[in-house]
Scaffold this motif. Sequence first.
Motif, PDB file in Angstrom:
ATOM      1  N   ASP A 161       0.731  -1.325   0.022  1.00 43.20           N
ATOM      2  CA  ASP A 161       0.082   0.001  -0.093  1.00 43.20           C
ATOM      3  C   ASP A 161       0.902   1.354  -0.021  1.00 43.20           C
ATOM      4  OD1 ASP A 161      -1.920   1.421   2.674  1.00 43.20           O
ATOM      5  OD2 ASP A 161      -1.768   1.934   0.563  1.00 43.20           O
ATOM      6  N   LEU A 162       0.777   1.883  -1.126  1.00 41.83           N
ATOM      7  CA  LEU A 162       1.821   3.082  -1.294  1.00 41.83           C
ATOM      8  C   LEU A 162       1.160   4.386  -0.725  1.00 41.83           C
ATOM      9  CD1 LEU A 162       3.647   2.254  -4.267  1.00 41.83           C
ATOM     10  CD2 LEU A 162       4.426   1.695  -2.051  1.00 41.83           C
ATOM     11  N   GLY A 163      -0.008   4.313   0.035  1.00 39.43           N
ATOM     12  CA  GLY A 163      -0.689   5.629   0.477  1.00 39.43           C
ATOM     13  C   GLY A 163       0.082   6.484   1.284  1.00 39.43           C
ATOM     14  N   ASN A 164       1.060   5.934   1.922  1.00 41.17           N
ATOM     15  CA  ASN A 164       1.902   6.738   2.835  1.00 41.17           C
ATOM     16  C   ASN A 164       2.836   7.404   2.260  1.00 41.17           C
ATOM     17  OD1 ASN A 164       3.301   4.499   2.027  1.00 41.17           O
ATOM     18  ND2 ASN A 164       4.760   4.514   3.388  1.00 41.17           N
TER      19      ASN A 164
END
Lengths: 439, 176
Positions: free
Chosen positions: B164-167
């Motif tokens: 998850d590259l939402g950060n």
Amino acid sequence: MGELVKGRLESSLPGLRGIVADDKDQEHALVTREGPTKGDAEIDQLYAEAEDKRLLKTSLLLDVLNISNVLTDGVSAMVDDSFNKCFTSTRPEPWNWNIYLFPIWVVGVVIRYLVLFPIRVTLLFIGFNALIVVFLLVDLTLMPSKRKMAMQRKLVQWMCSAWVAAWHGVIRYHGPKPTPGKNRIWVSNHTSMIDYVVLCSYSPFAVIMQLHYGWIAFLQKRILSSLGCLWFNRTEVNDRAVVAARMKDHVNKEDAIPLLIFPEGTCVNNEYTVMFKRGAFDIGATVCPVAIKYNKIFVDAFWNSRREAFGKHLFRLMTSWALVCDVYFLEPQSIQPEESPQEFAGRVQAMIAKYANLRIVPWDGYLKYYNLGEKNPGLIEKRRRVLADVLRAYLGKTSAAPSAMALAKEGKAAVELQSDGKGQKGTSSVASAADKKDR
Amino acid sequence: MGQAASGGLTQGDVDEVIAASKGVFNQAEIESLYKRFRALDRGHKGYISPEEFLSIPELSINPVAQRLVRCCECPNFTTFVKMVAPFSPRASREDKLVFMFTVYDVDGDGFISREDMSMMLKQLAGSSLSEEDRQDIISRVLEQAGGAERLDFAAFKSALSSADLGNMVVEVPVDL
């Protein structure tokens, strides 16, 4: 995970985003408004814990290849960082943009530059030089005596008042006027060299200053020295011990003129305050805090020494309408039995920050002059070790060497054992210089 | 971008930069980034030197600071914006993966080789990881990522398919 956090991503650990450090009780917050600042080893542990929390530990592949967190930390720092914020001057909104206001503004400029400025400079020139002449006369002709010292102090006070008048200073002083006393030291937040002038025009102070160049140096050496001002070079490591000794000397004198220290060590933009160095809090004296808040309505009093020569700074002050300022003399504080000097410094800083409406930032002001990562590789190594341990775990090995977390805890315990305040090494930055068990 | 060096930012420059960064930033963000660029570029040279980057305390305590700073050699303003672009909330996942791949591919040949991984691991995990362990880890990663001797972008992308590259978002502070 997966939801975008709205607004600024705040982290209580500068340079490491996404995780708020575990604060089980107030004591564990990195910096609180009312509480003390942390010691170095504890900060290292906070970083190690936060790194550990942040790692997903789901698969070797991801933990090795997914460097998104550390890249985001880096690019985020490139875009905005809490240290440089302290040294930027905020440009006021231009208000002269319409057809009615613009001519008024032009008239204002003309008056300020062509009428006020020449008047001020002339009066200042005459007044200040006259006072210097009188001062030097007194200095050279009279024998050292109490009366002579009293006269010199009065003269310096008048000189400073002349300068304040030249800037059309509108200064309100709150709180009891400082009285000289044994074993007392005054500390204040620092925005510009004019802080000293503003204070001195009210009540004379001796000060420890960075020795500058040119005509300022002449003023410093000739006149301010007679007040008992001490000079030092902030890049000279040895100077610190010498200065500490002389501070102690000064405050122990019977009729010592109040000694003023700026624990931040550098000029900050009057919106933030950087870490207070513990030197002045370590000599066993009562600390009298002073908070100075400039009203930016007519002029920004912050002296950005990286961008502006002092002369230009003065010119800017003398061509504005007025310099508005509030000075608060606060209740004297003594070090508490369980407090370390650094914690004491933090407590006083919180007081000053409250009155002067400043945000506390846990950086050492001297970081302007050196690279933190280079000087304190310990913190980076600790962060790296956290990942190394996780990776080694995938290989099925328990660490041969103690894990990063254990080391950080050990370091903290060692510091606590010796903690009479003197146990901490004389590092003046957020990250610890060396963990004793470090390789 | 001559104007950048002399202090002003023209609308033409802004449009050029927006185009170069595939439109992920709006006008206000570009102006804000420009202010930041000027603040970092102390000598007003038109580019930011590695030392100026590393004088940012939060960046200098980052484990991969050196790699990040070398990754974009002395960026001028356009390059600076292109570097920050993948971190905009409007950037695509593909852009973020490309950026991560570029950083990881130290020698810049379009493949992440053993040497690339070794260098990155030294920066990420430090000296407490022995050479032997490092090579072991690299072998396992290559194996789990498809078995090739080095990773191309497609392999890298599929290895991170579950990540998850939402950060990976940086907000550009904009004065309101």
